[in-house]
Design a protein around this motif. Structure first.
Motif, PDB file in Angstrom:
ATOM      1  N   ALA A 120     -37.222  14.809  28.160  1.00  0.00           N
ATOM      2  CA  ALA A 120     -37.092  15.311  26.781  1.00  0.00           C
ATOM      3  C   ALA A 120     -36.390  14.319  25.867  1.00  0.00           C
ATOM      4  N   GLY A 121     -36.861  14.247  24.627  1.00  0.00           N
ATOM      5  CA  GLY A 121     -36.196  13.508  23.555  1.00  0.00           C
ATOM      6  C   GLY A 121     -36.171  14.357  22.298  1.00  0.00           C
ATOM      7  N   TRP A 122     -35.151  14.110  21.481  1.00  0.00           N
ATOM      8  CA  TRP A 122     -34.984  14.880  20.247  1.00  0.00           C
ATOM      9  C   TRP A 122     -34.975  13.913  19.071  1.00  0.00           C
ATOM     10  N   ASN A 123     -35.956  14.034  18.200  1.00  0.00           N
ATOM     11  CA  ASN A 123     -35.943  13.306  16.937  1.00  0.00           C
ATOM     12  C   ASN A 123     -35.161  14.143  15.932  1.00  0.00           C
ATOM     13  N   ILE A 124     -33.977  13.672  15.606  1.00  0.00           N
ATOM     14  CA  ILE A 124     -33.025  14.417  14.790  1.00  0.00           C
ATOM     15  C   ILE A 124     -33.371  14.232  13.313  1.00  0.00           C
ATOM     16  N   VAL A 125     -33.696  15.314  12.622  1.00  0.00           N
ATOM     17  CA  VAL A 125     -33.993  15.208  11.189  1.00  0.00           C
ATOM     18  C   VAL A 125     -33.146  16.200  10.409  1.00  0.00           C
ATOM     19  N   THR A 126     -32.903  15.843   9.136  1.00  0.00           N
ATOM     20  CA  THR A 126     -32.124  16.740   8.265  1.00  0.00           C
ATOM     21  C   THR A 126     -33.048  17.561   7.369  1.00  0.00           C
ATOM     22  N   THR A 127     -34.340  17.246   7.344  1.00  0.00           N
ATOM     23  CA  THR A 127     -35.378  18.034   6.652  1.00  0.00           C
ATOM     24  C   THR A 127     -35.261  17.990   5.136  1.00  0.00           C
ATOM     25  N   ALA A 128     -36.203  17.259   4.535  1.00  0.00           N
ATOM     26  CA  ALA A 128     -36.270  17.191   3.070  1.00  0.00           C
ATOM     27  C   ALA A 128     -37.080  18.366   2.519  1.00  0.00           C
ATOM     28  N   GLY A 129     -36.974  18.594   1.207  1.00  0.00           N
ATOM     29  CA  GLY A 129     -37.880  19.517   0.532  1.00  0.00           C
ATOM     30  C   GLY A 129     -37.272  20.867   0.234  1.00  0.00           C
ATOM     31  N   VAL A 130     -37.408  21.286  -1.006  1.00  0.00           N
ATOM     32  CA  VAL A 130     -36.833  22.560  -1.423  1.00  0.00           C
ATOM     33  C   VAL A 130     -37.569  23.733  -0.780  1.00  0.00           C
TER      34      VAL A 130
END
Lengths: 445, 445
Positions: A120-130
């Motif tokens: 397993a790997g986790w691509n860590i994102v903060t998530t853009a977009g309203v």
């Protein structure tokens, strides 16, 4: 092998990264929800001995549902299904630190790591977009800085949770009636500005210790985050010079944070459009461009630039009144890349849309297998990449071409493995298994 | 078949529901993290043509990790892995409405339903226990009433999200370049006391419309919730009379809420301890009871009763100073069941622990295959059950015995299917596929 080795990741996306790929006669337009399609892709990638497959994600319906197959299965679910269909290849899922709770997400990744035997790997994102924010009770996207601070604390909590069971906690002593030693399972009592989490996790330590941590943001905050936390970085770079600049900058930052720069692998995206001849490759590229419905892309581009769609003229260059990167709240670095690409090459909006249609800002390269192998090696040899994030324009055919025609060339050149030599995703990327932070000194698994 | 049919669910739990099952010589004490163990269990259940397999869950490490194999894989991940190992059987995961966001959870269940071809079910729980709350930033468990109000709104939002794509939204028109019709994909704009969610979901409508909705709480709030929302109810009932009372009460409530009582299936738990002779069954039961470490259970019982462990004497009955159900914040009905069982049979604490060791309050029944089939039929024929939640004391052996020895008897009596006749979990339970709430009138899938 002592030669430095390439790392190759297959970025899976429905029937291809090109937005019009689903309109080709060969494409199954329902494949985006078909688990057999994804199993086939993962098996092709594994046949090519690729390090990993990867799924992007955002918890939001993106754009006009007419444009392309836009419904997508949740990545930890989809990758679990792929774990059962493969034996070696790594499985990297994108998940948001802004719209999840650490206990739930750390547990899902630990579970995926157990189910897959350490892949397993986790691509860590903060998530853009309203619009994503509005799916979670918020009116607006939290500020960029705030999201990155939360992300850093989220990763810190996750590591504590993964470490909350020592590697040797389970003794399974039937005679004494002791399954795990209670003093090797730790309450973490984390308290920070964003999270308060008691622990322990209810899943014992994952096979890899921690799943592989991946990151893909290239803004200032994103680069710092990657340099501190990421073990692999997916990035969009259009030219060799930009690629070298990013590579040097990120390795520098990692060193400044006290990390070994060799343990932060940098993988730019590439959209290979492969033909047996150059003409064949260019013909496929042109056919895909013809199939783009420009109106869909114009609306999206206008949103990105905070303009109304009628402020963009398909047959003129971008207008002068674009916002600056500071005025953009999400996907900052991608915004700048697109503006710079358009200005540098003096593209009309229609031409820009054509250039973005393949890889949404990632570099498209149309050519023969040897030419694709050459450009990969060139970037790899010249300090712009430790490997590549392979984003086929059309799936499965583009991945098949890459695996069957490009990979053998890279193998022949001694740049890429011919067999898997390890069992886990960390093994494939050549990265160490982290020790548990609460374990007693001198104890190892 | 016109005879009313039983529904049977296999409740999977590591190496068995009996807390000491892992100490038997036959048990693999590491099986709780072994995906092959669970695949084997699911295939056994499918061989027996059972309706479904089910996983309990709570986002917390429960109790002393010495007591039993307590680490558990996250259920939506684990069931996705089981989807790939089976073809027919339903897959029911427990998930908390208190510690999840509707957008994320609705999406995971929609994804599981797509991946499994319409075999997903959701056991909706509000999650008791202060320690779970403390994994999510809270100091204390939210009040019982508050959790149930949130749960009701959570289900409402989830249904809107599952319905946000009409069944006929995807047209995949390559010629026009329209993948899905935009006016068949709906923003939901939900606003309520607990949630504000824009939508649409980023996963098209699941094969079953909605995953099957299951509920297991038996308190007043829990019964009302089940009567309003659940399509199947898992419950703990010790005696036929209690079972009949619960059955009648829940069907009444469902009717009062305007629902068809036949579309709320009631499945009490049963822990079958099966022997070829009565003596053999009793010997296994006694061996399991001998293997219980009473101290673990005493601490847990004291916590449940809000006492300190030294207020309980293993060789005396329960003390008089127990709290009332109103003073308990979670697992209210289970609390009352346990107190009533102890008082009715005048059990010492040690005896009570022995009785609870098998099924944590669920009814244990030791006997021959015919006796087990008889008691199942007796409850089914006398208005106490529409089927059973099968909770083998030891796994896999207890499930094998049930499938190979009890199921054929029930089939011979015409009470249980000999082949699957439908494709989805709803088909197995005989429940209809709900229509989408936003679809244009007159349109069906």
């Amino acid at each position: 092998m002592t030669t430095r080795q390439l790392h190759l990741n297959a970025f899976l996306m429905s029937v291809g990264h090109h937005e019009a790929s689903w309109r080709l006669p060969e494409s199954d337009p329902h494949a985006n929800l078909d688990i057999e399609h994804y199993k086939n892709l993962a098996r092709i990638a594994e046949r090519g001995r690729l390090d990993s497959v990867f799924l992007a994600d955002s918890p939001v319906q993106m754009g006009d549902p007419g444009r392309r197959p836009s419904g997508r299965l949740e990545p930890t679910v989809l990758l679990t299904a792929l774990a059962g269909a493969t034996d070696h290849i790594g499985l990297i899922a994108t998940a948001s630190t802004t719209y999840n709770e650490p206990y739930n997400l750390a547990r899902r990744f630990a579970s995926l790591d157990h189910v897959s035997g350490g892949r397993a790997g986790w691509n860590i994102v903060t998530t853009a977009g309203v619009e994503a924010a509005q799916n979670f009770g918020l009116d607006d996207l939290p500020a960029h800085r705030h999201r990155y601070e939360r992300a850093a604390e989220f990763v810190e909590v996750s590591k504590k949770l993964w470490d909350s069971w020592d590697d040797d906690a389970i003794v399974a002593d039937k005679e004494r009636g002791v399954h795990a030693e209670a003093d090797r399972v730790h309450v973490i009592n984390h308290e920070g500005p964003h999270f308060k989490v008691r622990g322990p996790l209810n899943v014992p330590r994952p096979p890899q210790g921690h799943p592989l941590l991946v990151q893909a943001g290239s803004s200032e905050d994103g680069r710092d985050f990657a340099a501190r936390h990421a073990e692999a970085v997916f990035t969009a770079q259009q030219t060799l010079d930009e690629g070298k600049g990013f590579y040097a900058d990120l390795k520098d930052r990692a060193a400044r944070f006290g990390r070994d720069p060799e343990q932060v692998l940098i993988l730019p995206g590439i959209v290979p459009v492969i033909g047996d001849t150059e003409a064949e490759a260019r013909e496929l590229d042109a056919e895909l461009e013809r199939l783009i419905v420009a109106e869909y892309a114009k609306v999206q581009l206008a949103n990105r630039f905070k303009l109304s769609p009628d402020e963009l003229d398909l047959d003129r260059e971008l207008p002068g009144n674009l916002p600056t990167e500071d005025e953009i709240e999400g996907a900052k670095s991608r915004f700048t890349l697109i503006v710079e690409l358009a200005r540098r090459e003096r593209l009309t909006v229609r031409q820009l849309i054509g250039r973005l249609g393949g890889g949404r800002g990632h570099r498209t390269f149309a050519g023969t297998p040897v030419q694709v192998a050459d450009t990969i090696q060139h970037w790899f040899d010249h300090g712009a990449a430790d490997g590549f994030n392979i984003m086929p324009a059309v799936l499965p055919s583009g991945l098949e071409s890459f695996v069957d025609k490009v990979v053998p060339i890279l193998q022949e050149r001694g740049l890429f493995r011919t067999e898997y030599t390890g069992a886990t995703l960390r093994d494939h990327y050549g990265l160490p298994r982290p020790a548990g932070q609460f374990a007693r000194p001198g104890v190892s698994a």
